[in-house]
Structure formats: structure tokens, C-alpha cells
Scaffold this active site. Structure first.
Site, PDB file in Angstrom:
ATOM      1  N   HIS A 487       0.824  -1.202   0.000  1.00  0.00           N
ATOM      2  CA  HIS A 487       0.000   0.000   0.000  1.00  0.00           C
ATOM      3  C   HIS A 487       0.865   1.261   0.000  1.00  0.00           C
ATOM      4  O   HIS A 487       0.451   2.295   0.507  1.00  0.00           O
ATOM      5  CB  HIS A 487      -0.945   0.002   1.212  1.00  0.00           C
ATOM      6  CG  HIS A 487      -1.930  -1.125   1.197  1.00  0.00           C
ATOM      7  ND1 HIS A 487      -2.751  -1.417   2.274  1.00  0.00           N
ATOM      8  CD2 HIS A 487      -2.228  -2.039   0.244  1.00  0.00           C
ATOM      9  CE1 HIS A 487      -3.507  -2.470   1.968  1.00  0.00           C
ATOM     10  NE2 HIS A 487      -3.202  -2.866   0.754  1.00  0.00           N
ATOM     11  N   TYR A 488       2.048   1.181  -0.572  1.00  0.00           N
ATOM     12  CA  TYR A 488       2.943   2.345  -0.582  1.00  0.00           C
ATOM     13  C   TYR A 488       2.365   3.448  -1.472  1.00  0.00           C
ATOM     14  O   TYR A 488       1.641   3.198  -2.435  1.00  0.00           O
ATOM     15  CB  TYR A 488       4.358   1.954  -1.010  1.00  0.00           C
ATOM     16  CG  TYR A 488       4.467   1.167  -2.299  1.00  0.00           C
ATOM     17  CD1 TYR A 488       4.554   1.816  -3.518  1.00  0.00           C
ATOM     18  CD2 TYR A 488       4.505  -0.228  -2.290  1.00  0.00           C
ATOM     19  CE1 TYR A 488       4.661   1.106  -4.705  1.00  0.00           C
ATOM     20  CE2 TYR A 488       4.610  -0.953  -3.469  1.00  0.00           C
ATOM     21  CZ  TYR A 488       4.693  -0.280  -4.668  1.00  0.00           C
ATOM     22  OH  TYR A 488       4.793  -0.991  -5.839  1.00  0.00           O
TER      23      TYR A 488
END
Length: 548
Positions: A487-488
Site C-alpha cells: 500500500h505504498y
């Protein structure tokens, strides 16, 4: 019982599941008439909009803009359709263990020592996740300055094609009930909405186990208005500077798999634009390669500076994820993320289970533990916690001038003490779930909580040195066992690199529309909101085009 045997099972399974989330797509999606390999592209072409990146945001954006404009969508990867490794949930893990140049994913390792992956396929990040579909919170939408009604309409536009209600098996049901026993209340049933308590979320896997990705949203495109080139690697954005008040984006240079160079330019027209949707790594990387970024860094790579913009590549964040594996005395269903506990203290609790997670770990650091592993004997699952936000941030820099090479990225996991405290509370909640009455039959009594933690801490989850033992505080466990849940985000953030309309500050005719613009990760899992943003901004841009 021999704990060494459990450890071998655990290491292989954990590595297989967490390092190599596979990715799949529907078998029934059409063979789009507007989709070509970039080798068939002309050396020179003109469009109203050029979108760089056919990913989670780029596909719905292209489909929408094509309704009233000519659109070129450039994707560096291939099609998600027709690859036997990327069609069924049962093959989960196979694609990400493929480290070849033609793989639909590209591995990178952050400077923090955490193994990660980025998409390299039409459909993008919606193709390398566990399929969980859930919306952003009302508060997130308000803080982003979005139109709430259009946001809802955009979510619904996608949900009719790519979102489904999952069928819960016994293990996921036990996790759900364990969350409620642990106090993550109330029970919110099945919902796409982000609300405190325990819920069953949506999934992009249908009842037959087929994955539906953002690439499927191209079914809504106007075929005469859209051209998609696959295996098209964009090397730079071209700017017109002479006689301009400030630099104006007016074209791109891309190469096909033979290395042949192609140029695509914007047609004449004040509303025509280039839109970068290359993801949290690709978008800041491409801006830098095109001369928009920190001047000294660009000069060190012999890149001509178009605009000194020191905030490009800053604000990089990756939500830290930590997991605990629980061997089960009973068979468990194969399940990906279906249940989530949304806590008030800032941690999200999710789970996955099954007997085939080790199947994708052929290239894992844990491969030595998997020799002669009889997968039919593996039973169990993972309960994980993800820190919201996060508050900790890092940065991205170029390594080379080749857009196909990974940039250098540092996320600084747990640099902020509040992130670390949220992890500790999340792990404590996982203990409560495992000790709950609801979960009792899915764990071995002799495998105490300290043993389960120690098994996790000794697994080759990342490239960090190991310190943890059961006498140490959970803060050490969090730092030692940190992983990614993919989820960067960040690198081209709103208010820093782009404005509220996602226009790049300091230049004309250029926007960035994807997760690189986020300050925080939306909801418990971001893919629904990234897709929504592509549709949402497509509608807004077309409205402006028609109004003028």
C-alpha cells in the site's frame, strides 16, 4: 510434537503468502480491439490525452476520457488476459514468484530491507493484491476535497464490474467472531464502507475464483476514442519551453521491446494534457527523468532541469504490516482478505488462510525450508495488522536514467513512535483473537502465544537483522518482522507536487493521477479508491472540456 517441523511449515507458508501474492484476471474479458503491442506503433502520432501507465487509476481514466476525446494509453507491461498463472485465485502466488523480465510484477527491495513488488501489467496494482475491495472513509473524502456525490457515483460505476461479496468459510468466520470478542465492535456485516468495528468487505474475485481488475474497466471505453499500447516504456515527457511563460508538456518518448523509439504528441487544443498514472514509484521517477525534480539530484544524473521541484519523490510512505502465522489442527479454506477489524487506535486487522500459500515461494529467501515440504499437510492461516496512515515518511531517488530500472526508495518504517505504538496494539489484538473462544478450534494448545511470536520472528520475512526473543517488548517484534502489504504511496503529493486538480505545479498541461498523490493510504486497502480516482478525475476533466 517436533517444533522444528512446525517451523519448516511456517517459514515456507509465510514466505509464499506474504512475499508472493499472485495476481490474476478474468478469463472472459474481451480481447480489446484497441489494444496493440507497441511494436506496431507509428514513430509519430497525435492525441488529445496521453496517459502514462495502464494501471489501477490509468484504466478507468482512459475508459472515461475516451468517451469524448482521443486517448493514448501507454502500458509498460503486457495484457493480464490469457496467462494461466494469472487467471484463478487457486493459482495465487505464481505470478509474483516469476522474476523474469516478462513477469507481470517487478520486485524491488527498499533501502529499509523490506522485499516489495510493483505491477508491470495492464490493470496495474489492482492485479498484485489480495483482492480486498473497500472504500475510503467519509473523513478521508472530505479532507481530500473531493465531491462526495461524484465519489459515490464513481465507486458505483466500478462496483458493477469488479466488486463482489465473498463467501465466508469457517476460518474467516472464526477471525470475524474473534475480532468481536476482542472488542473490535460493532459487527457491521458486509459493507464496502469504512466504519469502525468488524466487517466483511468486498473482493474483486467472483464466486468462480476469477479476478476482475482495473483492466476490465476498459470494457466501458469508446473503442474509436482509445488506443492502448502494451510493452510501451515511456522514457521521458517532452516540454515546450521557448516562448512559453512556463514549461508546457506536449509529448512523450516511448520505446517498444525492440528498442525502437516512438514519439506521441498532444494535438492542438488548450484542454489537451499528458496524465501520468505510473504509480507511487513510476510517477515521481518519470517526472525526474523528464527534468522535473530536485535540481542537484537531476544534474548528478546528467538530466537537463526543466523545473527545480525538490518535493518530487518526497513523502514516500508504506504502511507497515506485521503478521502472525497460526497452524491449525483442522483443515481451513483457501481465503484471501475478506474480514477486517477497523480499530479506534489506528490499526487494521485482516486475515488469510489456506494450504497452497507455499506454492508461490520458489524464489523466496525461505526456499531452503520448503524442500520436500508436503503441501497437503499444511494447515493454517495468517492474522495480520496494518498501521493506518502511516505518519513515517521517506523519499525516492533515481538510480539510473533507465525507466525500467527500479528507483531507490526509503520508507523509514516506524520512524514515528505513533506508528510503532499502533503496531504494538495491533499485535496485542491479534493475541486476543487467537485466545478467543471463537478461534479456539483453529489453534494447537501447545503452541502458546510466545511460541507463535517466536516462530514469526525467526522467519526470513525481510533482510533486516534479527533481535527479537520472547523476553523482549513487542516494539522489537514489530521492527524485526515488518513487511509490506503493497500500500505504498506518495512522491507526487497534493499540495506539494500537484494541486487539488492534480495538475503538476509550475508546468502546464501535465497532471498526475494515482496513488503517488496520496498523503495517507485510503481506507483499509487502497485499490477501490485508486480506481475511483481515475474515474472521478476522468469525469471532471471531460466536464471541463465540454463546458469550454
Amino acid at each position: 510434537m517436533n517444533l522444528g517441523w512446525w517451523w519448516r511449515l511456517f517459514a515456507g507458508a509465510l514466505a509464499g503468502f506474504l512475499f508472493f501474492h499472485g495476481f490474476a484476471a478474468t478469463e472472459t474479458a474481451p480481447n480489446y480491439s484497441f489494444m496493440y503491442d507497441a511494436t506496431s506503433a507509428s514513430t509519430l502520432s497525435y492525441y488529445d490525452y496521453i496517459i502514462v501507465g495502464g494501471g489501477t487509476a490509468g484504466c478507468p481514466l482512459a475508459a472515461t476520457l475516451s468517451q469524448n476525446a482521443t486517448v493514448l494509453l501507454l502500458e509498460r507491461g503486457g495484457s493480464p488476459y490469457g496467462n494461466p498463472n494469472i487467471t484463478k485465485m487457486a493459482s495465487f502466488g505464481a505470478a509474483l514468484s516469476d522474476l523474469s523480465q516478462s513477469s507481470p510484477s517487478q520486485r524491488f527491495i527498499s533501502e529499509d530491507g523490506v522485499i516489495n513488488a510493483r505491477a508491470r501489467v495492464l490493470g496495474g496494482g489492482s492485479c498484485i493484491n489480495a483482492g480486498f475491495y473497500t472504500r475510503a472513509s467519509d473523513e478521508y473524502i472530505k479532507q481530500a476535497g473531493w465531491d462526495g456525490r461524484l465519489v459515490k457515483e464513481s465507486y458505483q460505476w466500478m462496483e458493477k464490474s469488479v466488486a463482489f461479496e465473498p463467501s465466508l468459510g469457517q476460518w474467516q468466520s472464526a477471525v470475524r467472531d474473534g475480532l468481536l470478542e476482542a472488542g473490535v465492535m460493532p459487527s457491521n456485516g458486509f459493507t464496502y464502507d469504512h466504519i469502525y468495528g468488524t466487517k466483511v468487505g468486498g473482493t474483486i474475485f467472483d464466486q468462480q475464483g476469477n479476478r476482475h481488475t482495473a483492466a476490465d474497466l476498459l470494457e466501458y471505453a469508446n473503442p474509436s476514442g482509445l488506443t492502448v499500447f502494451l510493452h510501451a516504456s515511456v522514457h521521458k515527457i517532452l516540454f515546450a519551453i521557448k516562448g512559453k511563460r512556463r514549461p508546457k508538456a506536449h509529448g512523450v518518448v516511448f520505446r517498444d521491446t525492440t528498442g525502437a523509439k516512438h514519439k506521441a504528441y498532444l494535438k492542438q487544443g488548450s484542454k489537451n494534457e499528458i496524465i501520468v498514472s505510473a504509480g507511487a514509484l513510476g510517477s515521481p521517477q518519470l517526472l525526474m527523468l523528464s527534468g522535473v525534480g530536485p535540481a542537484q539530484h537531476l544534474k548528478s544524473h546528467d538530466i537537463t532541469v526543466v523545473l527545480d521541484q525538490p518535493l518530487v519523490g518526497q513523502g514516500m510512505s508504506d504502511n507497515p504490516m506485521n503478521a502472525v502465522f497460526i497452524p491449525s489442527p483442522l483443515p481451513v479454506e483457501v481465503s484471501l482478505i475478506q474480514v477486517v477489524g477497523i480499530t479506534h487506535f489506528g490499526s487494521y486487522i485482516e486475515a488469510a488462510s489456506g494450504e497452497n500459500f507455499a506454492g508461490g515461494a520458489s524464489s523466496s529467501p525461505a526456499v531452503e525450508y520448503m524442500n520436500n515440504l508436503d503441501e497437503t499437510t499444511f494447515r493454517g492461516g495468517f492474522i495480520l495488522e496494518k498501521v493506518m496512515g502511516p505518519i513515517s515518511t521517506g523519499h525516492l531517488e533515481l538510480r539510473t536514467r533507465n525507466p525500467n530500472d527500479n528507483p531507490s526508495v526509503t520508507f523509514n518504517y516506524f520512524k514515528d513512535p505513533q506508528d510503532l505504538q499502533r503496531c504494538v496494539q495491533g499485535i496485542q489484538t491479534i493475541e486476543k483473537i487467537i485466545e478467543s473462544k471463537a478461534f479456539f478450534r483453529f489453534r494447537y494448545e501447545f503452541l502458546s502465544w510466545p511460541i507463535l511470536l517466536n516462530m514469526t520472528a525467526n522467519a526470513p520475512l525481510n533482510l533486516l537483522p534479527k533481535h527479537y526473543n520472547p523476553s523482549m517488548p513487542l516494539e522489537v517484534f514489530c521492527k524485526d518482522t515488518v513487511m509490506t502489504i503493497w500500500h505504498y504511496h506518495g512522491g507526487c503529493q497534493v499540495g506539494k507536487v500537484v494541486d487539488l486538480d492534480y495538475k503538476v505545479l509550475g508546468v502546464d498541461a501535465l497532471r498526475v493521477i494515482d496513488g503517488s498523490t496520496f498523503n495517507d493510504s485510503p481506507g483499509t486497502n487502497p485499490q477501490a479508491t485508486v480506481m475511483m480516482l481515475g474515474r472521478y478525475m476522468g469525469v471532471k476533466i471531460l466536464s471541463e472540456r465540454i463546458a469550454n
